[in-house]
Motif scaffolding. Structure first.
Motif, PDB file in Angstrom:
ATOM      1  N   UNK A  50      75.628 -21.292 -42.128  1.00  0.00           N
ATOM      2  CA  UNK A  50      75.408 -21.020 -43.595  1.00  0.00           C
ATOM      3  C   UNK A  50      73.979 -20.247 -43.899  1.00  0.00           C
ATOM      4  N   UNK A  51      74.023 -19.357 -44.757  1.00  0.00           N
ATOM      5  CA  UNK A  51      72.953 -18.734 -45.315  1.00  0.00           C
ATOM      6  C   UNK A  51      72.304 -18.919 -46.453  1.00  0.00           C
ATOM      7  N   UNK A  52      72.112 -20.212 -46.976  1.00  0.00           N
ATOM      8  CA  UNK A  52      71.907 -20.797 -47.951  1.00  0.00           C
ATOM      9  C   UNK A  52      70.738 -21.384 -48.500  1.00  0.00           C
ATOM     10  N   UNK A  53      69.713 -21.393 -47.610  1.00  0.00           N
ATOM     11  CA  UNK A  53      68.412 -22.075 -47.789  1.00  0.00           C
ATOM     12  C   UNK A  53      67.193 -20.737 -47.471  1.00  0.00           C
ATOM     13  N   UNK A  54      66.156 -21.014 -48.262  1.00  0.00           N
ATOM     14  CA  UNK A  54      64.999 -19.869 -48.024  1.00  0.00           C
ATOM     15  C   UNK A  54      64.754 -20.117 -46.561  1.00  0.00           C
ATOM     16  N   UNK A  55      64.470 -21.235 -46.154  1.00  0.00           N
ATOM     17  CA  UNK A  55      64.136 -20.961 -44.587  1.00  0.00           C
ATOM     18  C   UNK A  55      64.854 -20.390 -43.548  1.00  0.00           C
TER      19      UNK A  55
END
Length: 486
Positions: free
Chosen positions: A210-215
Motif C-alpha cells: 500500500x502506497x497510502x501514507x505520507x511516510x
C-alpha cells in the motif's frame, strides 16, 4: 471460479473476459453492481462500483443509448457502434484484457460486456471534497485553494495556476494492492530531465502493498536515509507547488493525500515560508533572519543552559549566576534532569494537543503550560530558569515553517542537551560539529543539503531578494532554462 485463481502474485488479474470472471473478481463485494441488458436479441452485462460511479450518468449516457439501439445487429456490430457512435459518453475505451476491466471499475468507470469484449465508460461520481483554504500554511495574502484527497482535482487546480502546455503530468500506479495513482508534475523544457527520470525510476522500483501514507511516500522517494531531517518538502498550497515547478523542481501528487510533495530540497528552501512571497522583500528578509535566529535558539539554548549551569558557571554574568543559584537552591534534581524532564513534558503536551480535538487541545495547552508549570515551580520541583529556557526553545521551534523540519530540530535538541550534560561546552561543540557533518553529508536528488550556504552568495538563502533582481533560477537545480526573466 474464485478470485484467488485469477489474481497473480504481482496483483494483476489474468483470464478471459467474461461475465463469470468479472463477477468472480468482485465476489463478496457489496458495492459491486451487475445488470443484464437485453438489446435486440443479445444480452449485455453492465458492471459498476457503487459510490465510485454516478447512477444518473450511467442511466442517461450508457444504458439509455444502448437500449434505444434495437436494430437487428450482431453483437460485434453492437460493440463497434457503442464504441464509436451509439453511446454518447465523453470517454469510451476498449478493454483489451481482464486486468484492464478490473482497473477501470475501481477507478470510477462503468464497464459493458459485449460477449468476450468490453468497453469502459467514464461515469465517475461527483462526490468529493471541494478545495478549501489551507489549514497549516494559511497566509494573509495569496490564494486560498488547497489540495484535496482527489488527484484529478489537484491536477486541475495546478492547471489553473500554470496554464502552460509545457506542464507535464506523468501518471503511474504504485502499490500491489492499493494501486494508488501517482502523478509526477514538471515543466518540459525547464526541469532537468535527469532528475525527472530519477523520480520515475524510483517510483517504478517501489514494491509495497500500500502506497497510502505520507511516510511511505517520503521514505521510498528519498531512499530511507538514516536522518530525521526531511529530504523532500510537502505543501498543501497549490500556488507554492506551482512556483516550485517554475523554479525547476519536481512535484509529486498522490491520490488520497491532500498534499503535494516537492523535490529536490535544501536547508535554505525548507526555511522559506509561504508568507515570504506575500510580503515586501524587506519585511520578508527581516522575518527570515528572525527565523534563522529562532532555529539556533530552539536547537542550542537548552544545551547551552545545561553546560553553563553545570560545568561553566564562571562564564555567566554575576547577577545572572546569582539568580540561577538562588532559583536552584531548593530544587532536588540536577540541571540536566530538569531540562530533559521539561523537554519530555513539552513533547508530550504537544503530542496530546495534536491528538485531541481542537477545542480540548487548546484547553490542554493552557492548563499544561500555565497551571502545571507554575505549580511545579511553586513546589520547588523545577527551577524558574530551566522552565524559561525550555519554554523559550519551544516557542522558537514553533517559528519553523515545516513540521517535519521542526521535529528534526527537537530530536537534535535532546542529543545536544545530553552531550552538554556529559562534557559541558566541549560536548556541545562536538554535537554541533556532528550535526554540521551530518547535514553536509545529506543530499536530495543529487542536490547538497547545505548547497545554499556553500557558495559565496550564501546570503541569498537568508535574505529575500526583490523579484525583479531574480533574473536567474537556482543553479543547484540544473534547469534547462536558466533565465527567469528578462
Amino acid at each position: 471460479m474464485e478470485n484467488e485463481a485469477l489474481r497473480q502474485a504481482d496483483g494483476t488479474y489474468v483470464g478471459e473476459i467474461s461475465d463469470e470472471t468479472i463477477s468472480a473478481i468482485f465476489a463478496g463485494a457489496g458495492d459491486f453492481n451487475r445488470r443484464e441488458l437485453l438489446v435486440g436479441s443479445h444480452t449485455l452485462y453492465l458492471y459498476a462500483i457503487d459510490g465510485l460511479t454516478s447512477g444518473g450518468d450511467i442511466s442517461e449516457f450508457v444504458v439509455k443509448p444502448l437500449l434505444q439501439d434495437t436494430s437487428a445487429l450482431t453483437i460485434q456490430a453492437l460493440y463497434h457502434r457503442a464504441l464509436s457512435s451509439t453511446v454518447y459518453n465523453s470517454v469510451a475505451e476498449s478493454c483489451p484484457d481482464l486486468n484492464t476491466v478490473a482497473m477501470k471499475l475501481v477507478n470510477g468507470y462503468s464497464v459493458v460486456l459485449f460477449g468476450d469484449q468490453a468497453i469502459a465508460f467514464e461515469t465517475k461520481t461527483g462526490e468529493k471534497r471541494s478545495p478549501s483554504a489551507p489549514e497549516v500554511e494559511n497566509t494573509v495574502k495569496g490564494p486560498k485553494d488547497a489540495f484535496t484527497e482527489t488527484i484529478r482535482t489537484n491536477t486541475s487546480l495546478l492547471r489553473r495556476h500554470l496554464r502552460s502546455p509545457a506542464l507535464r503530468l506523468y501518471e503511474t500506479q504504485v502499490g500491489r494492492r492499493s494501486l494508488t495513482n501517482v502523478s509526477v508534475a514538471y515543466l518540459d523544457g525547464l526541469t532537468n530531465p535527469e532528475m525527472v527520470e530519477n523520480v520515475k525510476r524510483r517510483l517504478s522500483e517501489i514494491d509495497i502493498d500500500g502506497f497510502v501514507t505520507p511516510s511511505a511516500v517520503e521514505e521510498y522517494m528519498t531512499g530511507s536515509r538514516p536522518t530525521a531531517f526531511p529530504l523532500l518538502q510537502y505543501t498543501e498550497r497549490t500556488d507554492r507547488f506551482a512556483q516550485a515547478l517554475l523554479d525547476g523542481r519536481i512535484g509529486l501528487l498522490v491520490d488520497g493525500l491532500p498534499l503535494g510533495y516537492l523535490l529536490p530540497v535544501d536547508l535554505g528552501y525548507l526555511m522559506t515560508s509561504a508568507e515570504d512571497r506575500g510580503t515586501d522583500y524587506l519585511s520578508a528578509s527581516a522575518i527570515r533572519i528572525l527565523r534563522y535566529a529562532a532555529m539556533l535558539v530552539s536547537l542550542f539554548l537548552p544545551a547551552l543552559y545545561v553546560a553553563m549551569a553545570a560545568f561553566h558557571p564562571e562564564m555567566l554574568p554575576t547577577q545572572l549566576l546569582e539568580s540561577v543559584i538562588e532559583s536552584k537552591q531548593a530544587v532536588p534534581f540536577p540541571t540536566i534532569f530538569e531540562v530533559l524532564g521539561l523537554l519530555v513534558a513539552f513533547e508530550l503536551l504537544q503530542e496530546a494537543s495534536v491528538s485531541l480535538p481542537q477545542s480540548i487541545g487548546q484547553s490542554l495547552s493552557i492548563i499544561g503550560g500555565l497551571v502545571v508549570g507554575t505549580a511545579a515551580v511553586d513546589a520547588k520541583i523545577i527551577s524558574p530558569a530551566a522552565l524559561i529556557v525550555v519554554a523559550a526553545a519551544g516557542i522558537a521551534g514553533f517559528a519553523m515553517p515545516g513540521r517535519s523540519f521542526a521535529a528534526a530540530l527537537r530530536l537534535w535538541r535532546f542529543v545536544l542537551a545530553v552531550l552538554a550534560s556529559l562534557m559541558g561546552l566541549f560536548g556541545l561543540t562536538l554535537g554541533a560539529l556532528g550535526l554540521l557533518v551530518h547535514l553536509a553529508g545529506l543530499e536530495s536528488m543529487g542536490v547538497e543539503y547545505l548547497a545554499p550556504f556553500s557558495a559565496v552568495s550564501g546570503q541569498r538563502a537568508i535574505l529575500r531578494r526583490r523579484l525583479k533582481d531574480r533574473k536567474f533560477r537556482d543553479s543547484n537545480l540544473y534547469p534547462l532554462d536558466v533565465q527567469n526573466q528578462r
